[in-house]
Design an enzyme around this catalytic site. Structure first.
Site, short mmCIF file in Angstrom:
data_model
loop_
_atom_site.label_atom_id
_atom_site.label_comp_id
_atom_site.label_asym_id
_atom_site.label_seq_id
_atom_site.Cartn_x
_atom_site.Cartn_y
_atom_site.Cartn_z
NE ARG A 38 -2.45 -0.26 3.28
CZ ARG A 38 -3.00 -1.45 3.13
NH1 ARG A 38 -3.94 -1.63 2.25
NH2 ARG A 38 -2.60 -2.48 3.87
CB THR A 39 3.49 2.47 2.30
OG1 THR A 39 2.64 2.26 3.43
CG2 THR A 39 4.27 3.75 2.50
CE LYS B 40 24.43 -8.93 -5.21
NZ LYS B 40 24.66 -8.01 -6.32
NE ARG C 218 6.91 0.37 5.35
CZ ARG C 218 5.63 0.23 5.68
NH1 ARG C 218 5.07 -0.96 5.66
NH2 ARG C 218 4.91 1.26 6.03
CG HIS D 16 4.09 4.67 8.50
ND1 HIS D 16 4.53 5.23 7.31
CD2 HIS D 16 3.18 3.73 8.14
CE1 HIS D 16 3.91 4.65 6.30
NE2 HIS D 16 3.10 3.74 6.79
#
Lengths: 145, 305
Positions: free
Chosen positions: B51-52, B80, B101, B129
């Site tokens: 969604r974000t 890695k 995120r 957030h």
């Protein structure tokens, strides 16, 4: 018990009773190559009991570390047998790499090169928080260090 | 150069300006269709969040910009062993702005120090957030016409719910706001939020376990999910789980102009029968979030129309 005066050096006064030995260790006073006197549980009008450290030469002190561990300490600089300067410590605005964030979800837990930095969030209650995750540094850090 | 890591990085005036821009975007989207032309947004999603991520991507496309990035750590150099700082520095050479995120709290702050371009925190673990809070604020503004003198109910998991912590902090700036904190004992608002946010700003609040008792006095009800794994024992969960489900029957006692909000995803905490009620605002939050992300991208890129 009589401990002589020093001609040139530093007297750390008003150390919270019991913290003197920790401060001795953190400042590495065992390695500075001069006379150091540690006085524990001295009588104090203001504090009841206190610790005192006398250092037989003037050295660079990390006031931030001292202010974090025990902000009530008074630092007296002695020159030619006289008090040349007196510093009353205060809690530092930030502390870097002295303590580690204990939050396993913090980015500092997995990226080794990041400095562990805490900011002073509450001067009255001496609350420090991690710069990255805002987790509070537990008070026992101050007794652990 | 500005970043957005925590909603409190923005002043009240800046939030008002973002709301003003977002309102204009919503009213006249064509005016903004080319304002980020030739600009690139990198969406660095080290954990999935459909969604974000889609909201950021849609926001950038609607500003005429382009998007690049990845949607899980496995498809990035993090797999890695590359550090967040190095990833950000490299991506900063390709993109004009980054939305990140990451499951680790504080990762976007590390990225911001290294990237050389503005970084937006799109969620860092259970920490911040801020763009969800921007969506929430814009929704409240549009539904209620402002922020002053509102009684805001925060319901559900108030202990671990980062969206409610950020919303409480952001709303504490406005005069006359009071909170009703509705949660089971186990999931009450953390002590530091009570002390550092509510009491420090002189914001009145009450704590209650009863959604039914609180509902009639609310202007805004912000629902969150009560998760089973947050409880110490199953008996408590079973006893309380239905208490924090908003049904049509419970909503009957609420004001006719209540705004029911939820950061989504919803599981069962808001009955689907409420979706068509005019008081349901949780899908409006989604579109409002896109408009606010558009306004934020413009602000951080210092783009004007």
């Amino acid at each position: 018990m009589i401990i002589g005066q020093i001609k040139d050096g530093i007297v750390l006064d008003h150390i919270t009773a019991g913290k003197g030995i920790k401060i001795y260790d953190i400042l590495g006073l065992q390695d500075i190559g001069c006379t150091v006197a540690m006085i524990q549980l001295a009588d104090s009008k203001k504090m009841g009991k206190k610790d005192i450290i006398k250092i037989g030469k003037v050295i660079d002190l990390d006031f931030d570390i001292l202010g974090f561990i025990d902000p009530g300490i008074t630092v007296n600089i002695i020159e030619d047998g006289k008090l040349a300067k007196r510093e009353h410590l205060s809690p530092p605005e930030k502390i870097v790499n002295l303590i580690r964030c204990k939050n396993p979800r913090c980015i500092t837990s997995c990226e080794q090169e990041i400095k562990h930095e805490f900011y002073l969030a509450d001067r009255e209650k001496l609350v420090y928080r991690c710069k990255y995750c805002d987790t509070e540094a537990p008070n026992q850090f101050r007794t652990e260090v | 150069m500005r970043h957005l890591i925590d909603i409190m990085d923005l002043t009240g005036k800046e939030i008002s300006e973002l709301i003003s821009t977002a309102s204009d975007i919503a009213a006249r989207p064509e005016r903004y269709a080319e304002c980020c032309r030739r600009k690139k947004l990198a969406t660095l999603f080290f954990e999935p969040s459909t969604r974000t991520r889609l909201s950021f991507e849609a926001a950038m496309y609607e500003l005429g910009g382009q998007v690049l990035g990845f949607s899980e750590a496995a498809s990035s150099s993090a797999s890695k062993g590359e550090s967040v700082a190095d990833t950000a520095r490299v991506v900063g050479c390709y993109a004009d702005i980054i939305a990140m995120r990451h499951p680790k709290e504080g990762a976007p702050m590390v990225a911001a120090a290294a990237a050389g371009v503005p970084v937006i925190n799109a969620g860092d673990g259970g920490h911040h957030h801020p763009t969800q809070t921007l969506a929430d604020l814009f929704t409240i503004y549009r539904e209620k016409g402002g922020f002053e003198n509102l009684t805001v109910g925060l319901c559900g998991d108030l202990k671990f719910g980062r969206t409610v912590h950020s919303l409480a902090a952001a709303m504490s700036r406005y005069s006359g706001v009071r909170f009703v904190l509705i949660s089971p004992e186990e999931l009450r608002v953390p002590h530091y939020i009570v002390e550092d946010v509510l009491k420090a700003n002189g914001v009145p609040f009450i704590e209650t376990e009863s959604l039914e008792d609180a509902l009639p006095e609310l202007d805004v009800l912000y629902m969150t999910r009560v998760q089973k794994e947050r409880f110490f024992n199953e008996a408590d969960y079973l006893r309380l789980k239905d208490s924090y489900i908003l049904t049509g029957k419970k909503l009957a006692a609420a004001r006719s102009d209540l705004a029911v909000m939820h950061p989504l995803p919803r599981v069962n905490e808001i009955s689907v029968e409420i979706d068509d009620d005019p008081r349901a605002c949780y899908f409006k939050q989604v579109i409002n979030g896109k408009f606010m992300r558009m306004a934020l991208i413009m602000k951080l890129l210092e783009v004007e129309v």
